[in-house]
Design an enzyme around this catalytic site. Structure first.
Site, short mmCIF file in Angstrom:
data_model
loop_
_atom_site.label_atom_id
_atom_site.label_comp_id
_atom_site.label_asym_id
_atom_site.label_seq_id
_atom_site.Cartn_x
_atom_site.Cartn_y
_atom_site.Cartn_z
N GLU A 269 0.89 -1.16 0.00
CA GLU A 269 0.00 0.00 0.00
C GLU A 269 0.92 1.21 0.00
OE1 GLU A 269 -1.23 3.18 1.37
OE2 GLU A 269 -1.73 2.16 3.23
N CYS A 308 -1.31 8.83 3.48
CA CYS A 308 -1.20 8.27 2.13
C CYS A 308 -2.45 8.51 1.32
CB CYS A 308 -0.82 6.80 2.18
SG CYS A 308 -1.66 5.89 3.45
#
Lengths: 530, 159
Positions: A269, A308
């Site tokens: 990720e 993120c």
């Protein structure tokens, strides 16, 4: 144990962050790296041990932790995850107290610490409701493979017999660990957690609380504070690497010949160039326009933009771009930057001086293609702390007038409070721009128009792990552009790493093997107990 | 699992606790014949006077039906009447019904029987758990008429 009376406040005190390896707490050695306070720049801790016996850790997880977890049913493991969450909840205040040194505010702690604990509760509940009180998980229904029904098919999932190595990012030292740990434990797989060094003292404390609870079987949870050494070269086909962090690091780790040669699962990720699209219907003066400004401001300033999922690209209808810039300037101007312990502070510091330097360098690159319309890193006010000593930055808004010719704004991510406004001509153009992130974790769309929502879903879905739609009808209860939820998948294609975490039971399957089972009805019943 | 061996017990499964009933345990009911009056009574009682249950000629023009047919809900109700054990016991409540399919129409004169099999057991708390039953309704020719999964909450002890 971290000494809260001296940590951060006593300039002579340096906390030795320990690792928990094969049942022993091990302190730093000469290979350790210094960790500085994000707020004062002072050395507050050190972490790392070059002599960590990685093989012994893996062996301990595989031979002690794994068998103990696999002896439990899904329901028993779900209860374990819930009990751990309750236990962590009783120690939240201490976790908050040490987290300020990472530059995070109390509001940021709620996302990291309460968000992490909440994620465990959801996985515990999903495990009890959606998985059997048994050891075998049935995937899908029975397949009729024969005319008379004497030979059938059924997919099953069983826990991997190795260890999950979790490599986490610095921005969420607690949530980052727990969002991986909950599905791993539920699957019945032991974990070795490796937090990013810059904030690993928070993770260490959370791990200590979990281990001291006595709830976990031996070997179910180990911790590496500092470097992993050669651990990844010792993994086998039964192990999993679950990584959160930068695209560069992911590429380096996942392309190691040992990982490739053994097809070792690698779930990545990565931070990405997430976008938010102001719908064509959301003109200035509508509740949607105000909502858009609010969501963008929040995403730019929460965790000082070190998320993120943060909005890096603000995509607005061409005629509305001046209004968007005006409104964002006004909204960002209200961001009080300063000491995160001060309740008036809206945005704290970045995690470290090196992160600040990295963000500034990336912002300069973006500045070659876009004009800075808010925030001067050389001149901004910092309350209750030193702008020079701490890793502070102001929110910085850029305007890129020609996003078709630009490349940097779609490719370079400044992992801080930095975002770029860009115009779109029509909805297809907006979708094209969003997709130029080459795969993102999330894009949000602020619209009330169902056709707009459908067109974006069809055009941008393939490039995104999550699409977030919001408007006046849902904004009161909406969960926020940037919040990954345990019920929903978190990950994205391409630049975002190609992984897919959480998403309820889906996220548990990363730590299990799916096997097609073929046989007679009696044998299938005996295997699946169903 | 369809086709797996059936386990039978002398006691009705509704008299057995959550832990006593076992996966594969099966109960068969005797048949019940559906009368034309049953269909008319159900239509009048519930208000469901859809033409397929009322008008033989209109029903026959429908590609699914040979003529006037019994309500699907009547079949479900008769099925419950066939398999239920009425006394106070470990079965606490009927909590749902999944994956219901009607496969073959039932006309007056047909008879209906039920097969009830324990498919899955899921503990819910310290006192009771959910039992998922696979239920099949068949006619006098053993053709499958309807199929569904029935959910009940079953106590760990008898009252």
């Amino acid at each position: 144990m971290l000494d809260l009376t001296r940590f951060e406040t006593d300039p002579d005190h340096v906390h030795d962050v320990q690792s928990f390896a094969a049942g022993e707490w091990i302190g730093p050695d000469a290979a350790a790296r210094d960790i500085h306070s994000a707020v004062t720049g002072q050395r507050i801790a050190r972490a790392g041990n070059g002599a960590l016996d990685t093989e012994a850790m893996l062996r301990h997880a595989r031979n002690v932790g794994g068998p103990a977890l696999r002896a439990m049913t899904f329901h028993q493991r779900a209860k374990l995850v819930k009990a751990l969450a309750l236990h962590l909840g009783q120690h939240k205040d201490q976790l908050y107290a040490v987290s300020f040194a990472t530059g995070a505010t109390q509001k940021d702690h709620l996302i990291d610490i309460d968000g992490g604990i909440g994620t465990m509760f959801v996985f515990a509940s999903k495990g009890r409701r959606e998985m059997p009180d048994d050891h075998v998980y049935l995937d899908g229904g029975v397949e009729q493979l024969s005319r008379n029904g004497t030979f059938l098919g059924q997919h099953i999932c069983t826990p991997l017999q190795g260890v999950a190595v979790h490599i986490n990012a610095f921005n969420f030292p607690v949530w980052g660990m727990l969002e991986k740990l909950a599905p791993t434990l539920l699957a019945g797989v032991p974990a070795i957690v490796k937090p990013a060094t810059a904030s690993c003292y928070v993770t260490e404390l959370a791990v200590r609380f979990m281990l001291e609870s006595g709830l976990l079987p031996d070997g179910a949870l180990q911790l590496v504070s500092g470097g992993l050494g050669d651990m990844l070269d010792r993994l086998t086909v039964q192990d999993v690497v679950s990584f959160t962090g930068s695209a560069e690091t992911a590429l380096k780790l996942r392309s190691a010949p040992h990982i490739l040669a053994n097809s070792i699962r690698f779930i990545a990720e990565q931070d990405s160039l997430n976008a938010s699209i102001l719908g064509p219907d959301a003109a200035p003066g509508t509740p949607e326009f105000d909502l858009f400004i609010k969501e963008v401001t929040r995403e730019m300033t929460t965790k000082a933009g070190q998320k993120c999922t943060a909005i890096r690209r603000i995509i607005a209808p061409d005629p509305h771009v001046p209004a968007v810039i005006d409104a964002l300037q006004a909204s960002l101007a209200k961001t009080t930057i300063g000491n995160p312990k001060d309740s008036a502070t809206r945005m704290g510091a970045l995690v470290s001086a090196s992160q600040k330097a990295d963000v500034l360098a990336k912002a300069n690159q973006i500045g070659a293609e876009a004009e800075r319309v808010f925030g001067n890193p050389d001149r901004f006010e910092v309350h209750g702390a030193s702008a020079e000593a701490g890793a502070f930055l102001p929110p910085m808004l850029f305007h890129c007038a020609d996003p078709d010719r630009a490349t940097t704004v779609h490719e370079v991510e400044a992992f801080g409070p930095v975002s770029t406004v860009m115009p779109y001509r029509d909805l297809d153009h907006a979708i094209q721009l969003a997709n130029r992130g080459h795969g993102s974790l999330v894009t949000s769309v602020i619209t009330r128009d169902g056709d707009v929502a459908r067109t974006v879903a069809m055009g941008a879905g393939a490039y995104h792990g999550r699409l977030y739609f919001n408007n006046r009808n849902s904004m009161g209860e909406s969960t926020g552009h940037g919040s990954p939820l345990p019920h929903m998948v978190h990950g994205g294609p391409g630049r975002a790493g190609g992984g897919e975490e959480m998403g309820g039971v889906r996220g548990v399957m990363h730590y299990m093997q799916r096997t097609a089972i073929q046989g007679s009805p009696d044998l299938l019943t005996a295997i699946g107990r169903k | 699992m369809p086709g797996a061996s059936e386990i039978t017990h002398a006691d009705h499964p509704f008299t057995r606790t959550f832990h006593e009933v076992e996966i594969g345990e099966t109960f068969h009911t005797p048949p019940r014949q559906i009368a034309s009056e049953d269909v008319a009574h159900f239509a009048e009682f519930t208000g469901d006077t859809f033409y397929a249950h009322m008008d033989d000629a209109a029903a026959a023009r429908n590609p699914f039906f040979p003529g006037r047919v019994a309500h699907g809900y009547l079949l479900l109700s008769f099925a419950a009447g066939l398999f239920v054990q009425p006394d106070e016991g470990p079965v606490l409540a009927n909590t749902g019904l999944d994956a219901l399919r009607f496969m073959k129409p039932v006309v007056p004169g047909d008879s209906l029987k039920v097969r009830l099999t324990v498919k899955q057991k899921t503990p819910r708390n310290e006192a009771y758990g959910e039992v998922r039953w696979h239920v099949t309704l068949t006619n006098q020719d053993d053709d499958l008429v309807a199929e569904y999964e029935l959910l009940t909450m079953n106590a760990y002890s008898k009252p």
